[in-house]
Design a protein around this motif. Structure first.
Motif, mmCIF file in Angstrom:
data_model
loop_
_atom_site.group_PDB
_atom_site.id
_atom_site.type_symbol
_atom_site.label_atom_id
_atom_site.label_comp_id
_atom_site.label_asym_id
_atom_site.label_seq_id
_atom_site.Cartn_x
_atom_site.Cartn_y
_atom_site.Cartn_z
ATOM 1 N N ARG A 1 0.825 -1.214 0.000
ATOM 2 C CA ARG A 1 0.000 0.000 0.000
ATOM 3 C C ARG A 1 0.859 1.263 0.000
ATOM 4 N NH1 ARG A 1 -3.783 -0.777 4.727
ATOM 5 N NH2 ARG A 1 -3.470 1.458 4.837
ATOM 6 N N GLU A 2 1.971 1.199 -0.723
ATOM 7 C CA GLU A 2 2.828 2.370 -0.862
ATOM 8 C C GLU A 2 2.511 3.071 -2.167
ATOM 9 O OE1 GLU A 2 6.750 0.679 -0.362
ATOM 10 O OE2 GLU A 2 6.802 1.475 1.674
ATOM 11 N N THR A 3 2.414 4.392 -2.091
ATOM 12 C CA THR A 3 2.165 5.197 -3.282
ATOM 13 C C THR A 3 3.489 5.613 -3.910
ATOM 14 O OG1 THR A 3 2.201 7.277 -2.080
ATOM 15 C CG2 THR A 3 0.073 6.124 -2.192
ATOM 16 N N ALA A 4 3.398 6.306 -5.031
ATOM 17 C CA ALA A 4 4.594 6.856 -5.669
ATOM 18 C C ALA A 4 5.305 7.825 -4.735
ATOM 19 C CB ALA A 4 4.211 7.539 -6.974
ATOM 20 N N VAL A 5 4.555 8.518 -3.893
ATOM 21 C CA VAL A 5 5.156 9.442 -2.920
ATOM 22 C C VAL A 5 6.015 8.651 -1.926
ATOM 23 C CG1 VAL A 5 4.682 11.144 -1.109
ATOM 24 C CG2 VAL A 5 3.302 11.139 -3.204
ATOM 25 N N HIS A 6 5.504 7.523 -1.434
ATOM 26 C CA HIS A 6 6.292 6.668 -0.539
ATOM 27 C C HIS A 6 7.598 6.240 -1.227
ATOM 28 C CE1 HIS A 6 2.381 5.900 1.518
ATOM 29 N NE2 HIS A 6 3.135 5.723 2.590
ATOM 30 N N LEU A 7 7.488 5.786 -2.461
ATOM 31 C CA LEU A 7 8.670 5.271 -3.160
ATOM 32 C C LEU A 7 9.682 6.367 -3.461
ATOM 33 C CD1 LEU A 7 7.014 2.684 -5.561
ATOM 34 C CD2 LEU A 7 8.281 2.250 -3.450
ATOM 35 N N ALA A 8 9.211 7.542 -3.827
ATOM 36 C CA ALA A 8 10.134 8.656 -4.072
ATOM 37 C C ALA A 8 10.911 8.965 -2.793
ATOM 38 C CB ALA A 8 9.365 9.879 -4.563
ATOM 39 N N CYS A 9 10.237 8.895 -1.647
ATOM 40 C CA CYS A 9 10.903 9.131 -0.363
ATOM 41 C C CYS A 9 11.859 7.993 -0.013
ATOM 42 C CB CYS A 9 9.869 9.306 0.746
ATOM 43 S SG CYS A 9 8.991 10.875 0.643
ATOM 44 N N ARG A 10 11.474 6.765 -0.303
ATOM 45 C CA ARG A 10 12.326 5.609 0.002
ATOM 46 C C ARG A 10 13.655 5.676 -0.752
ATOM 47 N NH1 ARG A 10 11.211 1.253 2.331
ATOM 48 N NH2 ARG A 10 8.970 1.302 1.961
ATOM 49 N N PHE A 11 13.594 6.076 -2.010
ATOM 50 C CA PHE A 11 14.792 6.053 -2.846
ATOM 51 C C PHE A 11 15.450 7.418 -3.008
ATOM 52 C CE2 PHE A 11 12.289 2.326 -4.037
ATOM 53 C CZ PHE A 11 13.224 1.345 -3.762
ATOM 54 N N LEU B 1 9.562 13.518 -6.156
ATOM 55 C CA LEU B 1 8.704 13.821 -5.023
ATOM 56 C C LEU B 1 8.074 15.202 -5.186
ATOM 57 C CD1 LEU B 1 7.549 13.180 -2.222
ATOM 58 C CD2 LEU B 1 9.681 14.103 -1.243
ATOM 59 N N GLU B 2 8.873 16.164 -5.572
ATOM 60 C CA GLU B 2 8.369 17.525 -5.794
ATOM 61 C C GLU B 2 7.265 17.523 -6.848
ATOM 62 O OE1 GLU B 2 8.572 21.631 -4.967
ATOM 63 O OE2 GLU B 2 10.301 20.424 -4.413
ATOM 64 N N ASN C 1 15.164 5.904 5.719
ATOM 65 C CA ASN C 1 16.147 5.698 4.650
ATOM 66 C C ASN C 1 17.150 6.843 4.547
ATOM 67 O OD1 ASN C 1 15.347 3.118 3.080
ATOM 68 N ND2 ASN C 1 13.429 4.132 3.598
ATOM 69 N N ASN C 2 17.181 7.692 5.581
ATOM 70 C CA ASN C 2 18.147 8.796 5.652
ATOM 71 C C ASN C 2 18.110 9.717 4.439
ATOM 72 O OD1 ASN C 2 19.342 8.142 8.240
ATOM 73 N ND2 ASN C 2 20.192 6.349 7.224
ATOM 74 N N LYS C 3 16.916 10.085 4.006
ATOM 75 C CA LYS C 3 16.741 10.932 2.818
ATOM 76 C C LYS C 3 16.354 12.354 3.243
ATOM 77 C CE LYS C 3 17.528 7.372 0.250
ATOM 78 N NZ LYS C 3 18.860 7.128 -0.223
ATOM 79 N N LEU C 4 17.331 13.081 3.777
ATOM 80 C CA LEU C 4 17.090 14.448 4.238
ATOM 81 C C LEU C 4 16.581 15.330 3.108
ATOM 82 C CD1 LEU C 4 17.170 16.539 6.479
ATOM 83 C CD2 LEU C 4 19.603 16.883 6.005
ATOM 84 N N ASN C 5 17.055 15.103 1.891
ATOM 85 C CA ASN C 5 16.575 15.898 0.747
ATOM 86 C C ASN C 5 15.060 15.782 0.587
ATOM 87 O OD1 ASN C 5 16.727 13.216 -0.130
ATOM 88 N ND2 ASN C 5 17.479 13.753 -2.168
ATOM 89 N N CYS C 6 14.511 14.611 0.798
ATOM 90 C CA CYS C 6 13.061 14.412 0.687
ATOM 91 C C CYS C 6 12.331 14.980 1.904
ATOM 92 C CB CYS C 6 12.734 12.926 0.514
ATOM 93 S SG CYS C 6 13.251 12.282 -1.088
ATOM 94 N N ILE C 7 12.935 14.888 3.060
ATOM 95 C CA ILE C 7 12.326 15.456 4.264
ATOM 96 C C ILE C 7 12.169 16.962 4.087
ATOM 97 C CG2 ILE C 7 12.614 15.818 6.748
ATOM 98 C CD1 ILE C 7 14.211 13.120 6.734
ATOM 99 N N ARG C 8 13.150 17.596 3.493
ATOM 100 C CA ARG C 8 13.071 19.044 3.236
ATOM 101 C C ARG C 8 11.927 19.373 2.286
ATOM 102 N NH1 ARG C 8 19.415 19.351 3.043
ATOM 103 N NH2 ARG C 8 19.803 20.218 5.107
ATOM 104 N N VAL C 9 11.767 18.562 1.246
ATOM 105 C CA VAL C 9 10.663 18.782 0.295
ATOM 106 C C VAL C 9 9.325 18.609 1.011
ATOM 107 C CG1 VAL C 9 9.520 17.893 -1.779
ATOM 108 C CG2 VAL C 9 12.010 18.140 -1.740
ATOM 109 N N LEU C 10 9.192 17.566 1.802
ATOM 110 C CA LEU C 10 7.941 17.333 2.534
ATOM 111 C C LEU C 10 7.625 18.503 3.458
ATOM 112 C CD1 LEU C 10 8.440 13.552 3.346
ATOM 113 C CD2 LEU C 10 6.674 14.512 1.852
ATOM 114 N N LYS C 11 8.638 19.069 4.092
ATOM 115 C CA LYS C 11 8.412 20.221 4.975
ATOM 116 C C LYS C 11 7.865 21.406 4.182
ATOM 117 C CE LYS C 11 10.452 23.150 8.509
ATOM 118 N NZ LYS C 11 10.398 24.492 7.987
ATOM 119 N N ARG C 12 8.413 21.638 3.003
ATOM 120 C CA ARG C 12 7.913 22.738 2.164
ATOM 121 C C ARG C 12 6.441 22.553 1.820
ATOM 122 N NH1 ARG C 12 12.615 22.229 -0.916
ATOM 123 N NH2 ARG C 12 11.420 21.640 -2.740
#
Length: 124
Positions: free
Chosen positions: A29-39, A45-46, A72-83
């Motif tokens: 039940r993972e969406t494309a958003v989940h996968l973009a964050c995973r990898f 993601l944006e 998955n230690n993806k700080l770049n994605c965490i920053r996008v999610l915060k925005r």
């Protein structure tokens, strides 16, 4: 782009219009958003979030895309999610994003989440 297509195929996510909206899911039940964050696909993601991808859906393990990015230690994605106004106070189950960051022992992510959580209300 080719790498994300391969990941979508391997995770049985179709590349139909519904994927962009974040509704298509794989067996977990993972969406494309989940996968973009995973990898760590920040640009994908944006694009997904600009197209109204849902950042709060939970997979079968009750993990949101934010939790996946932290694990998955993806700080770049965490920053996008915060925005896009992700809720850093949302818990999954009984653990905040900060719990997951501390477990990963990634000081940069812990520091970033602490800064993002200032004034956050928690929902257990």
């Amino acid at each position: 782009v080719a790498k994300i297509v391969v990941i979508f195929v391997e995770n049985k996510i179709s590349l139909k219009k519904k994927t962009i909206s974040g509704k298509a899911v794989n067996g977990d039940r993972e969406t494309a958003v989940h996968l973009a964050c995973r990898f760590g696909f920040r640009d994908i993601l944006e694009l997904l979030l600009k197209s109204n991808g849902n950042q709060s859906l939970k997979n079968i393990y009750k993990s949101t895309p934010l939790i996946i990015a932290i694990q998955n230690n993806k700080l770049n994605c965490i920053r996008v999610l915060k925005r896009y106004k992700v809720n850093f106070g949302e818990c999954s189950p009984n653990k905040s994003p900060l719990h997951y960051a501390i477990k990963q022992k990634n000081e940069d992510i812990v520091r970033y989440i602490l800064q993002a959580m200032v004034g956050t209300v928690f929902f257990f």
